[in-house]
Design a protein around this motif. Structure first.
Motif, PDB file in Angstrom:
ATOM      1  N   GLN A 142       0.956  -1.300   0.065  1.00 57.21           N
ATOM      2  CA  GLN A 142      -0.174   0.012  -0.088  1.00 57.21           C
ATOM      3  C   GLN A 142       0.821   1.154   0.008  1.00 57.21           C
ATOM      4  OE1 GLN A 142      -3.136   0.019   2.722  1.00 57.21           O
ATOM      5  NE2 GLN A 142      -4.162  -1.637   2.188  1.00 57.21           N
ATOM      6  N   THR A 144       1.797   4.522  -1.520  1.00 58.40           N
ATOM      7  CA  THR A 144       1.251   5.428  -2.453  1.00 58.40           C
ATOM      8  C   THR A 144       2.071   5.997  -3.561  1.00 58.40           C
ATOM      9  OG1 THR A 144       1.559   7.112  -1.032  1.00 58.40           O
ATOM     10  CG2 THR A 144      -0.588   6.069  -0.698  1.00 58.40           C
ATOM     11  N   ASP A 145       3.460   5.840  -3.210  1.00 56.25           N
ATOM     12  CA  ASP A 145       4.213   6.345  -4.389  1.00 56.25           C
ATOM     13  C   ASP A 145       4.236   5.402  -5.450  1.00 56.25           C
ATOM     14  OD1 ASP A 145       5.273   8.443  -2.997  1.00 56.25           O
ATOM     15  OD2 ASP A 145       6.928   7.480  -2.166  1.00 56.25           O
ATOM     16  N   ALA A 147       1.583   3.524  -6.426  1.00 54.74           N
ATOM     17  CA  ALA A 147       0.386   3.922  -7.070  1.00 54.74           C
ATOM     18  C   ALA A 147       0.578   4.984  -8.176  1.00 54.74           C
ATOM     19  CB  ALA A 147      -0.889   4.513  -6.230  1.00 54.74           C
ATOM     20  N   GLU A 148       1.329   6.245  -7.803  1.00 51.93           N
ATOM     21  CA  GLU A 148       1.394   7.528  -8.648  1.00 51.93           C
ATOM     22  C   GLU A 148       2.512   6.860  -9.831  1.00 51.93           C
ATOM     23  OE1 GLU A 148       0.794  10.755 -10.217  1.00 51.93           O
ATOM     24  OE2 GLU A 148      -0.063  10.000  -7.878  1.00 51.93           O
ATOM     25  N   ALA A 201      -4.977   0.720  -8.381  1.00 50.11           N
ATOM     26  CA  ALA A 201      -4.220   1.754  -7.800  1.00 50.11           C
ATOM     27  C   ALA A 201      -4.865   3.125  -6.969  1.00 50.11           C
ATOM     28  CB  ALA A 201      -3.230   2.564  -8.627  1.00 50.11           C
ATOM     29  N   LYS A 202      -6.045   3.382  -7.787  1.00 47.93           N
ATOM     30  CA  LYS A 202      -6.694   4.452  -6.951  1.00 47.93           C
ATOM     31  C   LYS A 202      -7.532   3.888  -5.899  1.00 47.93           C
ATOM     32  CE  LYS A 202      -7.785   7.081 -11.374  1.00 47.93           C
ATOM     33  NZ  LYS A 202      -9.101   7.525 -12.346  1.00 47.93           N
ATOM     34  N   MET A 205      -4.959   3.691  -3.178  1.00 48.74           N
ATOM     35  CA  MET A 205      -4.691   4.964  -2.620  1.00 48.74           C
ATOM     36  C   MET A 205      -5.892   5.527  -1.880  1.00 48.74           C
ATOM     37  SD  MET A 205      -2.845   6.955  -5.752  1.00 48.74           S
ATOM     38  CE  MET A 205      -2.555   8.398  -4.726  1.00 48.74           C
ATOM     39  N   TYR A 206      -7.045   5.119  -1.829  1.00 45.57           N
ATOM     40  CA  TYR A 206      -8.205   5.627  -1.117  1.00 45.57           C
ATOM     41  C   TYR A 206      -8.003   5.053   0.025  1.00 45.57           C
ATOM     42  CZ  TYR A 206     -12.921   6.086   0.334  1.00 45.57           C
ATOM     43  OH  TYR A 206     -14.099   6.231   1.258  1.00 45.57           O
ATOM     44  N   THR A 209      -5.273   6.559   1.883  1.00 40.85           N
ATOM     45  CA  THR A 209      -4.948   8.044   2.659  1.00 40.85           C
ATOM     46  C   THR A 209      -6.513   8.564   2.834  1.00 40.85           C
ATOM     47  OG1 THR A 209      -5.723   8.825   0.338  1.00 40.85           O
ATOM     48  CG2 THR A 209      -3.365   8.350   0.861  1.00 40.85           C
TER      49      THR A 209
END
Length: 217
Positions: A142, A144-145, A147-148, A201-202, A205-206, A209
């Motif tokens: 998980q 998030t980097d 995911a980006e 990925a979205k 991220m949800y 975060t």
């Protein structure tokens, strides 16, 4: 009871990682089969796709069972519901890899696309494989980097996808009708594979975060 529930949530995550790993292997083999006209490898991808489907179904059954027995709320509920949606996207990614392998099998012993497009498809395949591997790590950590990174790689694939259409619709295109169909289908499969990865990925991220990443206009 709470400890059992947390163990079940960890099992959900572990199963997602397992499926993502199989999808990564599938797209890597499919792109090699496509680019190298390797019919044996193509057949392997096609034969292995039912395993991905079965694991996705088993995960869905586990998630539904958790919903029925544990009645989770708040973040725990979002995790279980997201797992159902992520599972569906992973299954579709496996299908896209299978479709790419099927094109390689259908055109064997010939290459699927004309010579002037092969470099484009090699790069699209490389990016899809990279995305799939990053997605497996994203589901494990998980982070998030990551995911980006997946979103950025998807932008590159979108550009390549558009370049394929520009070529097959351009005045200089000399391919036969079957070449046009194969090129546009293959490009679409690569592009959709990456789109499903971005969708996953979205969701991750949800969960990480609490912020939903909107679709770009």
């Amino acid at each position: 009871m709470r400890e059992v529930f947390q163990q079940e949530l960890r099992e959900v995550q572990d199963r997602l990682v397992e499926i993502a790993g199989l999808v990564a292997e599938s797209i890597e083999n499919a792109t090699r089969a496509f680019n190298e006209s390797d019919v044996t490898l193509a057949e392997t991808v096609i034969a292995n796709d039912p395993q991905i489907d079965a694991l996705a179904t088993e995960l869905d059954e586990l998630a539904i069972n958790i919903l029925a027995r544990q009645q989770p709320v708040a973040r725990d509920l979002r995790i279980v519901v997201s797992a159902l949606r992520i599972s569906a996207s992973l299954e579709r990614m496996g299908d896209m890899a299978e479709h790419i392998a099927q094109l390689a099998r259908y055109r064997f012993p010939d290459k699927v696309v004309p010579k002037n497009l092969r470099g484009t498809f090699v790069e699209m395949g490389r990016l899809d494989v990279e995305i799939a591997k990053k997605l497996t790590e994203l589901l494990r950590t998980q982070d998030t980097d990551i995911a980006e990174d997946i979103r950025n790689e998807d932008d590159k694939i979108d550009d390549l996808h558009l370049s394929v259409f520009d070529k097959v619709l351009g005045e200089k295109w000399k391919g036969e009708a079957v070449d046009t169909v194969d090129a546009t289908l293959a490009s679409r499969y690569h592009e959709r594979f990456a789109d499903h990865a971005v969708s996953i990925a979205k969701k991750v991220m949800y969960l990480a975060t609490g912020d939903w990443v909107p679709d770009e206009a």
